[in-house]
Design an enzyme around this catalytic site. Structure first.
Site, PDB file in Angstrom:
ATOM      1  N   THR B 498      29.987   9.214 -21.836  1.00  0.00           N
ATOM      2  CA  THR B 498      30.325   7.913 -21.163  1.00  0.00           C
ATOM      3  C   THR B 498      29.761   7.980 -19.932  1.00  0.00           C
ATOM      4  O   THR B 498      30.221   7.776 -18.743  1.00  0.00           O
ATOM      5  CB  THR B 498      31.812   7.590 -21.032  1.00  0.00           C
ATOM      6  OG1 THR B 498      32.343   7.593 -22.458  1.00  0.00           O
ATOM      7  CG2 THR B 498      32.070   6.189 -20.373  1.00  0.00           C
ATOM      8  N   HIS B 499      28.530   8.272 -19.665  1.00  0.00           N
ATOM      9  CA  HIS B 499      27.539   8.367 -18.427  1.00  0.00           C
ATOM     10  C   HIS B 499      26.502   7.621 -18.401  1.00  0.00           C
ATOM     11  O   HIS B 499      25.314   7.742 -18.225  1.00  0.00           O
ATOM     12  CB  HIS B 499      27.032   9.985 -18.209  1.00  0.00           C
ATOM     13  CG  HIS B 499      28.290  10.795 -18.216  1.00  0.00           C
ATOM     14  ND1 HIS B 499      27.958  12.225 -18.216  1.00  0.00           N
ATOM     15  CD2 HIS B 499      29.715  10.769 -18.121  1.00  0.00           C
ATOM     16  CE1 HIS B 499      29.065  12.824 -18.315  1.00  0.00           C
ATOM     17  NE2 HIS B 499      30.255  11.977 -18.243  1.00  0.00           N
ATOM     18  N   ASN B 500      26.841   6.210 -18.623  1.00  0.00           N
ATOM     19  CA  ASN B 500      25.777   5.081 -18.450  1.00  0.00           C
ATOM     20  C   ASN B 500      25.485   4.847 -17.026  1.00  0.00           C
ATOM     21  O   ASN B 500      26.351   4.894 -16.238  1.00  0.00           O
ATOM     22  CB  ASN B 500      26.292   3.857 -19.240  1.00  0.00           C
ATOM     23  CG  ASN B 500      26.764   4.219 -20.409  1.00  0.00           C
ATOM     24  OD1 ASN B 500      28.281   4.705 -20.409  1.00  0.00           O
ATOM     25  ND2 ASN B 500      26.316   4.034 -21.551  1.00  0.00           N
TER      26      ASN B 500
END
Lengths: 255, 569
Positions: B498-500
């Protein structure tokens, strides 16, 4: 009704021929369905008796009281599901299988709720077939996919072997499930490999989720993999070697 | 007609890490803040029965409800974008505390190199090293200027860690000692040292001892119970916004929190904003919240979406490579190597950020002269605690079901170790965000459309990191090893991270960036856009500490603006 010669031939067919025939047979499923209906009448009693005998003295346990169907209406559908998940997670030397862990009831409960209705997923149209990288694009709800799936399994068993899926030899059951896994079965609204993946995942969930959901009965799913469940703390064990710890469940967290 | 509410000095949109930090800093300075959060209120009492893999890790109980709102995705512009119907690749947060509640707690800082990546690459390798289609930019700020803000974030969350010569320099000690070294992590670190690398215990927001931060908030000691990522911590031992910055804001008396408030647009007259429109999701009633200053602190995607919907800033156009909103969307390049051992490890125990960490192939810590990619990534063995539904390791060639699977799964569950690489993501002219022309959310607003694929750079980086991890795994003594150096096309289905990042990027030039280095919009001086949306690229480290540091930096700017309105840069 069953032509023994034809049945023998079917069993002797090569895998390639079997798959080819399966695709053909699913297309003409109506006859198979009717045929299945006749056979099912004979099976309801025996299968239920079988289950009760296997469970033996645990009949009166609180867990068993949760073992009634919420979603599957027809006994036959549930029996096909049960036989299929038992092949995916069989009773063997490693430990108890899907049926004695309560996996079919776990799946039944899941399908009755939010999981079955895909209620927290985007289900607005328009629907298009996408690239594999775009994720699932099916308009079919999981509850409908499971019904369609177990009936497709049963149709193939009846048309190919003239028997219900749950009465076939394990090897024949595996051949049918492998045909689904390989995406070789024609289904409507979902690819058969997608259905098989869903069935496999749901089986693993039922075997390894907390018993609060109706599967993993008595934590036997966890015991066979030496998983300790939701322990409150590992502060004393974190820098040590592996040790086998008797599992606990959310029930043990509850006052 | 929208009901108009009483005017506030500042409206913060989205109350997670970024919104919580902004709210705490502004309210401490005496500024009246309203926090508008689309999700529900959340407290520590919500996590009493949280050690439930099915509910939280598999069914995503703390995540965004995609039936209401999602995004559409395509790998390239020739493909029809389709909705992300189920969560997978990344897990969007919602509710008070946002994704800051369900994070693992990994706290490595970005490198000095990250903030000046274009300049430093040109200095060291020449301009030709940067591919023509890589829109690589400096961030308009140096690490030296950012350091005090990183330190403030560490002080607030009480980071547990250990100094290391390969990581970014620090002006202060870690507030709490490093996490425990487990047998698996020790094996990884010993093997890495044998190979001449510099392993260390990764910095963690799962605290090794009880700690009271400068705001007076206490975080408890981690129990290594293994339920961090995708879960809220029932011990208050993982720093998150609901036990740190949000209570700090509330205690000032200057913070009003309004949950179930889904902001749909920012009011904008072409120069300034005077507030935001939101829907109360419980009643459907529309409200206008007037404010002197608006601060967007929603998750990455929604920051871009709100600006595009509100016609603020120029949308990025990949044909002309002009415009800035939606530009430089980046992700991360995750690869892993699995090794199978004879020995059993206590992998049932762990914490989200319990890691042996190697930075030798991260940033520009190694020479790229003869390599066909820039940057690199963290390599680490993470002992976050194994959970059995989502972890079923079996050796290569094992059937995935039936007795063969059962036996192998039971045997190898605690005899398998994984090493993972968190590869940096460099921006590309064809990777961007805009509004979808077809699909809408439950309110009828267009969904955000993501156009993204891995590039040659990404594939080369992944292959390199995989080879390095294989070397370590061999040194660790694994029997069978599974490694896949070819990452193929980006796939939105399997979980990656979840590293957008990106979409509303910071910089020194309004032509190429959306916000200045105080995260103030170039096109709207009383609007600040805070979060990982400001990253001009994504590093080979976890983004949260940099989000935290940028939030403290933005708070400084907002306070200055409040005293003396005008452009801050």
């Amino acid at each position: 009704m069953a032509d023994e010669n034809e049945e023998q031939q079917t069993k002797g067919l090569s895998r390639r021929q079997f798959l080819k025939n399966s695709g053909y047979v699913v297309g003409g499923a109506v006859g198979g369905g009717l045929l299945g209906g006749v056979f099912t009448q004979n099976f309801v009693g025996t299968t239920s008796d079988q289950t009760n005998t296997d469970e033996g003295t645990e009949n009166e346990s609180p867990e068993q009281r949760t073992q009634a169907r919420m979603f599957f209406k027809r006994q036959e559908d549930f029996d096909v599901l049960s036989a299929a998940v038992e092949r995916i997670f069989p009773d063997d030397d490693t430990g108890p299988g899907a049926i004695s862990l309560g996996v079919p009831y776990y799946i039944d409960k899941q399908l009755a709720g939010e999981y079955g209705f895909n209620s927290r997923e985007y289900m607005q149209g328009p629907f298009f077939e996408g690239a594999p990288t775009q994720g699932p694009q099916s308009a079919l709800l999981r509850r409908d996919a499971f019904l369609h799936g177990v009936r497709s399994i049963q149709d193939i068993a009846e048309n190919q072997f003239n028997e219900s899926f749950f009465d076939l030899e394990a090897d024949d059951q595996d051949d049918i499930l492998e045909a689904f896994e390989d995406g070789d079965i024609d289904m409507t609204g979902i690819a058969s490999d997608e259905f098989f993946a869903m069935l496999r995942t749901a089986t693993i969930e039922g075997a390894y989720s907390d018993p609060v959901y109706g599967g993993n009965l008595n934590m036997e799913g966890w015991r066979q993999i030496q998983y300790p469940g939701p322990q409150m703390a590992y502060t004393d064990a974190i820098d040590g070697e592996f040790e086998e710890i008797d599992p606990i469940s959310l029930y043990d967290h509850h006052d | 007609m929208a009901t108009e509410l009483p005017r506030k000095e500042a409206a913060v949109i989205g109350v997670g890490w970024a919104g919580g930090i902004i709210a705490s800093e502004l309210t401490k300075a005496g500024i009246e803040v309203i926090g508008l959060e689309r999700g529900a209120e959340r407290t520590i009492d919500d996590f009493i029965m949280q050690k439930d893999e099915l509910k939280y890790a598999v069914r995503y109980d703390l995540m965004q409800d995609l039936s209401k709102e999602t995004l559409t995705f395509r790998n390239d512009r020739d493909m029809r974008a389709l909705p992300m119907r189920q969560l997978g690749s990344f897990l969007l947060g919602t509710g008070l505390g946002g994704a800051g509640v369900h994070w693992n707690g990994m706290c490595p800082r970005f490198f000095p190199y990250d903030f000046e990546i274009r300049s430093q690459t040109i200095d060291r390798y020449g301009e030709d090293k940067i591919p023509e289609d890589m829109s690589l930019q400096d961030w308009g700020i140096s690490y030296e200027e950012m350091e005090e803000h990183f330190a403030q974030f560490d002080e607030t969350i009480g980071t547990s860690g250990e100094d290391n010569e390969m990581s970014a320099p620090r002006s202060t000690e870690y507030p709490t000692p490093p996490m425990v070294e487990t047998p698996a992590i020790r094996l990884f670190k010993d093997a890495s040292s044998e190979l001449g690398l510099h392993p260390y215990q990764g910095p963690s927001a799962n605290l090794t001892e009880a700690y009271t931060n400068p705001d007076g908030q206490t975080i408890q000691q981690c129990q290594y119970c293994s339920f961090c990522e995708r879960f809220g911590c029932d011990y208050q031992a993982k720093s998150d916004p609901i036990i740190t910055v949000i209570p700090t804001a509330k205690e000032t008396g200057n913070f009003e929190l309004r949950t179930h408030a889904n902001v749909r647009s920012v009011s904008y007259d072409g120069e300034r904003t005077d507030g935001v429109y939101f829907i109360d999701t419980r009643t459907g009633e529309e409200f206008f919240q007037p404010a002197d200053m608006v601060i967007l602190t929603t998750y990455v995607m929604n920051n871009s979406r709100l600006l595009l919907q509100s016609d603020i800033g120029t949308p990025y156009d990949p044909d002309t490579r002009t415009g800035v909103i939606g530009k430089n969307y980046c992700y991360q390049i995750q690869t892993s190597v699995q090794g199978f051992f004879d020995k059993q490890f206590n992998m049932y125990a762990g914490a989200g950020a319990l890691t042996g960490h190697v930075d030798d192939y991260n940033g520009d810590n190694f020479d790229h002269s003869d390599l066909d990619f820039l940057h690199g990534g963290a390599i680490r063995l993470v002992q976050s605690g194994l959970r059995p539904i989502n972890t079923n390791p079996v050796p290569p060639g094992t059937k995935q079901w039936g007795s063969e699977f059962k036996e192998a799964n039971a045997h190898y569950l605690f005899r398998t170790l994984s090493i993972g690489a968190e590869g940096a993501s460099m921006p590309h002219i064809n990777n961007y965000l805009d509004l979808d022309p077809t699909y809408t959310d439950s309110l009828g607003d267009p969904l955000l459309r993501m156009t993204y694929n891995f590039t040659e750079q990404d594939r080369n980086l992944a292959a390199h990191q995989t080879e390095r991890m294989q070397e370590i795994m061999q040194e660790m003594g694994a029997g069978d090893i599974i490694a896949n150096p070819d990452i193929g096309d980006y796939n939105i289905r399997p979980y990656q991270s979840t590293h957008n990042t990106g979409g509303v990027i910071m910089g020194a030039d309004p032509e190429t960036s959306a916000v200045n280095n105080y995260l103030q919009m170039w096109d709207c001086e009383n609007l600040f856009v805070v979060g990982a949306s400001a990253f001009a690229h994504n590093s080979g480290n976890n983004p949260t500490p940099t989000v935290g540091a940028l939030s403290y930096r933005a708070a400084e700017g907002i306070k200055q603006y409040y005293e003396n309105p005008g452009p801050l840069a």
